[in-house]
Motif scaffolding. Sequence first.
Motif, PDB file in Angstrom:
ATOM      1  N   CYS A 217      16.907 -13.376  34.618  1.00  0.00           N
ATOM      2  CA  CYS A 217      16.401 -14.759  34.602  1.00  0.00           C
ATOM      3  C   CYS A 217      16.248 -15.262  33.174  1.00  0.00           C
ATOM      4  O   CYS A 217      16.581 -16.418  32.870  1.00  0.00           O
ATOM      5  CB  CYS A 217      15.064 -14.843  35.340  1.00  0.00           C
ATOM      6  SG  CYS A 217      15.176 -14.611  37.125  1.00  0.00           S
ATOM      7  N   LYS A 227      15.445 -23.787  33.457  1.00  0.00           N
ATOM      8  CA  LYS A 227      14.244 -22.978  33.619  1.00  0.00           C
ATOM      9  C   LYS A 227      14.239 -22.312  34.989  1.00  0.00           C
ATOM     10  O   LYS A 227      14.522 -22.951  36.004  1.00  0.00           O
ATOM     11  CB  LYS A 227      12.995 -23.843  33.459  1.00  0.00           C
ATOM     12  CG  LYS A 227      11.697 -23.052  33.555  1.00  0.00           C
ATOM     13  CD  LYS A 227      10.488 -23.945  33.371  1.00  0.00           C
ATOM     14  CE  LYS A 227       9.196 -23.142  33.491  1.00  0.00           C
ATOM     15  NZ  LYS A 227       7.990 -23.998  33.333  1.00  0.00           N
ATOM     16  N   THR A 229      11.882 -20.229  37.657  1.00  0.00           N
ATOM     17  CA  THR A 229      10.566 -19.762  38.096  1.00  0.00           C
ATOM     18  C   THR A 229      10.772 -18.533  38.967  1.00  0.00           C
ATOM     19  O   THR A 229      11.441 -18.610  40.000  1.00  0.00           O
ATOM     20  CB  THR A 229       9.824 -20.849  38.887  1.00  0.00           C
ATOM     21  OG1 THR A 229       9.700 -22.021  38.075  1.00  0.00           O
ATOM     22  CG2 THR A 229       8.448 -20.381  39.302  1.00  0.00           C
ATOM     23  N   ARG A 230      10.221 -17.418  38.544  1.00  0.00           N
ATOM     24  CA  ARG A 230      10.451 -16.172  39.294  1.00  0.00           C
ATOM     25  C   ARG A 230       9.150 -15.641  39.867  1.00  0.00           C
ATOM     26  O   ARG A 230       8.084 -15.745  39.265  1.00  0.00           O
ATOM     27  CB  ARG A 230      11.120 -15.114  38.416  1.00  0.00           C
ATOM     28  CG  ARG A 230      10.356 -14.729  37.174  1.00  0.00           C
ATOM     29  CD  ARG A 230      11.146 -13.700  36.371  1.00  0.00           C
ATOM     30  NE  ARG A 230      10.476 -13.326  35.134  1.00  0.00           N
ATOM     31  CZ  ARG A 230      10.654 -13.930  33.969  1.00  0.00           C
ATOM     32  NH1 ARG A 230      11.490 -14.964  33.890  1.00  0.00           N
ATOM     33  NH2 ARG A 230      10.015 -13.517  32.890  1.00  0.00           N
ATOM     34  N   SER A 231       9.276 -15.082  41.043  1.00  0.00           N
ATOM     35  CA  SER A 231       8.137 -14.486  41.729  1.00  0.00           C
ATOM     36  C   SER A 231       8.630 -13.219  42.409  1.00  0.00           C
ATOM     37  O   SER A 231       9.295 -13.275  43.456  1.00  0.00           O
ATOM     38  CB  SER A 231       7.544 -15.465  42.752  1.00  0.00           C
ATOM     39  OG  SER A 231       6.539 -14.848  43.526  1.00  0.00           O
ATOM     40  N   ARG A 266      16.390 -26.995  37.393  1.00  0.00           N
ATOM     41  CA  ARG A 266      15.466 -25.880  37.564  1.00  0.00           C
ATOM     42  C   ARG A 266      15.929 -25.008  38.728  1.00  0.00           C
ATOM     43  O   ARG A 266      16.664 -25.463  39.609  1.00  0.00           O
ATOM     44  CB  ARG A 266      14.039 -26.365  37.796  1.00  0.00           C
ATOM     45  CG  ARG A 266      13.807 -27.073  39.097  1.00  0.00           C
ATOM     46  CD  ARG A 266      12.334 -27.463  39.280  1.00  0.00           C
ATOM     47  NE  ARG A 266      12.070 -28.029  40.589  1.00  0.00           N
ATOM     48  CZ  ARG A 266      12.222 -29.293  40.901  1.00  0.00           C
ATOM     49  NH1 ARG A 266      12.644 -30.151  39.984  1.00  0.00           N
ATOM     50  NH2 ARG A 266      11.964 -29.718  42.128  1.00  0.00           N
ATOM     51  N   GLU A 268      14.634 -21.285  41.188  1.00  0.00           N
ATOM     52  CA  GLU A 268      13.553 -20.385  41.578  1.00  0.00           C
ATOM     53  C   GLU A 268      14.150 -19.097  42.129  1.00  0.00           C
ATOM     54  O   GLU A 268      15.133 -19.133  42.870  1.00  0.00           O
ATOM     55  CB  GLU A 268      12.647 -21.025  42.639  1.00  0.00           C
ATOM     56  CG  GLU A 268      11.910 -22.260  42.169  1.00  0.00           C
ATOM     57  CD  GLU A 268      11.023 -22.856  43.247  1.00  0.00           C
ATOM     58  OE1 GLU A 268      10.933 -22.226  44.330  1.00  0.00           O
ATOM     59  OE2 GLU A 268      10.444 -23.928  43.023  1.00  0.00           O
ATOM     60  N   SER A 270      12.803 -15.503  44.000  1.00  0.00           N
ATOM     61  CA  SER A 270      11.667 -14.788  44.584  1.00  0.00           C
ATOM     62  C   SER A 270      12.162 -13.562  45.331  1.00  0.00           C
ATOM     63  O   SER A 270      13.246 -13.575  45.924  1.00  0.00           O
ATOM     64  CB  SER A 270      10.878 -15.700  45.534  1.00  0.00           C
ATOM     65  OG  SER A 270      11.650 -16.017  46.684  1.00  0.00           O
TER      66      SER A 270
END
Length: 337
Positions: A217, A227, A229-231, A266, A268, A270
């Motif tokens: 990432c 950008k 966003t990682r989870s 953007r 994401e 996860s």
Amino acid sequence: MNDSAVHDRPGSTPRPPAQALFRRLFAINGLVFAAGTIVLAVSPATVSAPVMLAEVPVLAVGLALMLAANALLLRRSLAPLDALTTLMQRVDLLRTGDRLADSGNSDLTHLICTFNSMLDRLEAERSASSAYALAAQEGERQRIARELHDEIGQSLTVVLLGLKRVVDRAPADLEEELHGVQETVRASLDEVRQVARRLRPGVLEDLGLHAALSAVCSDFTQMSGIKVTRSVEPDHPALGAEVELVLYRIAQESLTNIARHAHATRAELSLATEDGRLTLRITDNGRGGALQDGAGIRGMRERALLIGARLTVESPKAGGTCVRLVIPRRADRSSFT
């Protein structure tokens, strides 16, 4: 599916589909004609020779009833063939599990079972061939990564050290130019290391999946400016090396597709447990509307098949794309080799 359903009786050999279909059609037509003969025999209706005008409607009605009964029985009898044709048109070996259920039509059960068995065999052969191809691909990537790191990387490092010694002894009028060459070599060395890291995820082997996903990432954001966003669930179930590599490669390919095609701002990523199964999800806010699978998505589907996982790609025209990989509860932990 019950194997005994494809036999006429226990211990007997199945009838050929053509012979079974011929017997069914012959029986249906014979039943219709026999019923018509019985009705004609017991009814008060008579047929003169020559046929009288008043008898024509009776014959027409009887013929219409026989044809209607014959068409209805044949239609119901041959309905599984329509379903089989539809399945043949939509079958895709990268989307497994699509089978035709046994409709209870004993004469066509053998044909349905044979077709389903053929799909099982083709999917197994496709999965095996994909495993060999991906194993060769991973091996070639590791070889190239080692050569980049051990040979080209070391050579550039030697050049960089030599330039440093030259800069220390160079005249003032050449110092700025040599500094520019030094920075160019240093940038080339960094690029070689990044390429080697993408080809062979050493961080995956050394630090594990969590660190590898964080690294991919970060590299993606640095390369594309998008950008992420990682989870990532820290306490996910223990996974085999093959499963972790598939997760890493699919995340890597998904982010690459976002950078190339999505026009997103953007994204994401996860990795969490959903409905008792570990699920990798990569989404973006790009343009969406991907109607056909490209080479990248098909490659991800092939990787998913290796571990029995299910990959879905949702890309509505309204925008955004979601790649979802669901890992089975008992993922295959064998290696590519």
